[in-house]
Design an enzyme around this catalytic site. Structure first.
Site, PDB file in Angstrom:
ATOM      1  N   CYS A  95       0.463  -1.577   0.140  1.00  0.00           N
ATOM      2  CA  CYS A  95       0.140   0.085   0.150  1.00  0.00           C
ATOM      3  C   CYS A  95       0.593   1.146  -0.004  1.00  0.00           C
ATOM      4  CB  CYS A  95      -0.596  -0.111   1.368  1.00  0.00           C
ATOM      5  SG  CYS A  95      -2.300   1.566   1.249  1.00  0.00           S
ATOM      6  N   GLY A 207      -2.455  -7.005 -10.743  1.00  0.00           N
ATOM      7  CA  GLY A 207      -1.680  -6.015 -11.644  1.00  0.00           C
ATOM      8  C   GLY A 207      -2.447  -5.904 -12.814  1.00  0.00           C
TER       9      GLY A 207
END
Length: 332
Positions: A95, A207
């Protein structure tokens, strides 16, 4: 835990993958591995345990994602998470938000693999379930070839054998968390090279993968794929996961089947005092690309948040999308 348990995962997503979302997704796929939103170790230790950790038994397999950098606190939180019944404890090293950086955890810890290894070792000793790590391929101006290898080697030595790798760098200075999901270029090849170099590790790629068709080439070389926003925007894509990736024989559920089963859950949760829109916000994409999907979404968006909104709002939305009350309820 079975070796194919991470073959398809739904990414932990802040403000999205809460307990209602996970229950809903489980109705579509029985095998996809689900994760909580990231929860700080402090929230687990000092917060309302039921609010922070509570989940429905139907959600299994489900992992608790923790954020933090203090080995002792993470170990204590991991032990509590395992005691609550989670199948896995995942440490967030991906994050990039300012709030996370200020607490010295998340992606910034990719610069300190020794500390991550210390955390993973402590968590592994404390929790009787697997401890995994979700990370990026690097941060800022790191050389992603050298730094990712060093990071993974160091953390694997501490006992982590599963890495969920977002195939982008995180830019901690100059990009917002939203921009960090799109702006840094994807480098799927870097994740493939990691697996080729460390074949004994379980490597899951995340991703830029938006469908099972896009996942297929990765699954020929890697142990699993993780979808995030694509799975949330079009959740019914999970309907083929069990059959296509896990060899299940059951017929995939239809969208209306899923909605009908979710309505029973909604009624139960309404009786416990949960607001309707806390649950219906997760089903807005269920009919993605289908006739009357926009009217379905609009009906829920305009009515589910109202005080006293009950199951009838969802029943009306179902009637709309099924074509049973399109003119009466959804005249445009």
């Amino acid at each position: 835990m079975k070796l194919d348990s991470h073959r398809f995962c739904v990414a932990p997503m802040m403000e999205w993958t809460d307990r209602h979302c996970r229950y809903f997704l489980r109705l579509i796929s029985a095998r996809a591995f689900l994760y909580t939103e990231m929860v700080t170790a402090e929230a687990v230790l000092f917060g309302d345990k039921e609010r922070v950790l509570g989940f429905d038994a139907a959600e299994h397999p489900v992992g608790l994602q923790l954020g933090g950098c203090n080995p002792e606190k993470l170990a204590a939180a991991a032990r509590i998470g395992a005691d609550w019944g989670y199948d896995e404890i995942n440490l967030n090293i991906g994050c990039p938000s300012d709030r996370v950086q200020s607490g010295r955890f998340g992606a910034c810890l990719m610069a300190d693999p020794e500390l991550v290894a210390e955390c993973v070792s402590a968590m592994g000793e404390a929790a009787a379930v697997p401890v995994t790590v979700k990370c990026r391929i690097g941060i800022d101006d790191q050389d992603a070839e050298k730094s990712l290898d060093r990071f993974v080697d160091t953390v694997a030595e501490a006992g982590c054998s599963t890495f969920l790798v977002h195939a982008r760098k995180a830019w901690l200075d100059g990009l917002s968390p939203k921009e960090n999901r799109d702006v840094p270029p994807l480098d799927h090849g870097r994740v493939h090279r990691l697996k080729a170099r460390r074949p004994q590790l379980e490597i899951v790629i995340n991703g830029g993968i938006a469908s099972l068709e896009e996942a297929a080439p990765h699954l020929r070389h890697l142990d699993g794929v993780m979808l995030g926003r694509a799975a949330y925007a079009d959740p019914h894509l999970l309907a083929e996961v069990d059959r296509a990736l896990y060899g299940a024989n059951a017929q995939p559920p239809t969208r209306l089947d899923v909605l009908d089963r979710f309505m029973a859950y909604v009624e139960r949760e309404l009786a416990r005092g949960v607001r309707l829109n806390a649950m219906t916000r997760h089903v807005l994409g269920l009919f993605h690309g289908q006739p009357r999907a926009r009217v379905f979404r609009r009906h829920l968006a305009e009515n589910a948040h109202l005080d006293g909104a009950g199951i009838e709002v969802l029943e009306q939305a179902r009637a709309i999308v099924a074509g049973e009350a399109y003119r009466a309820v959804a005249a445009e």
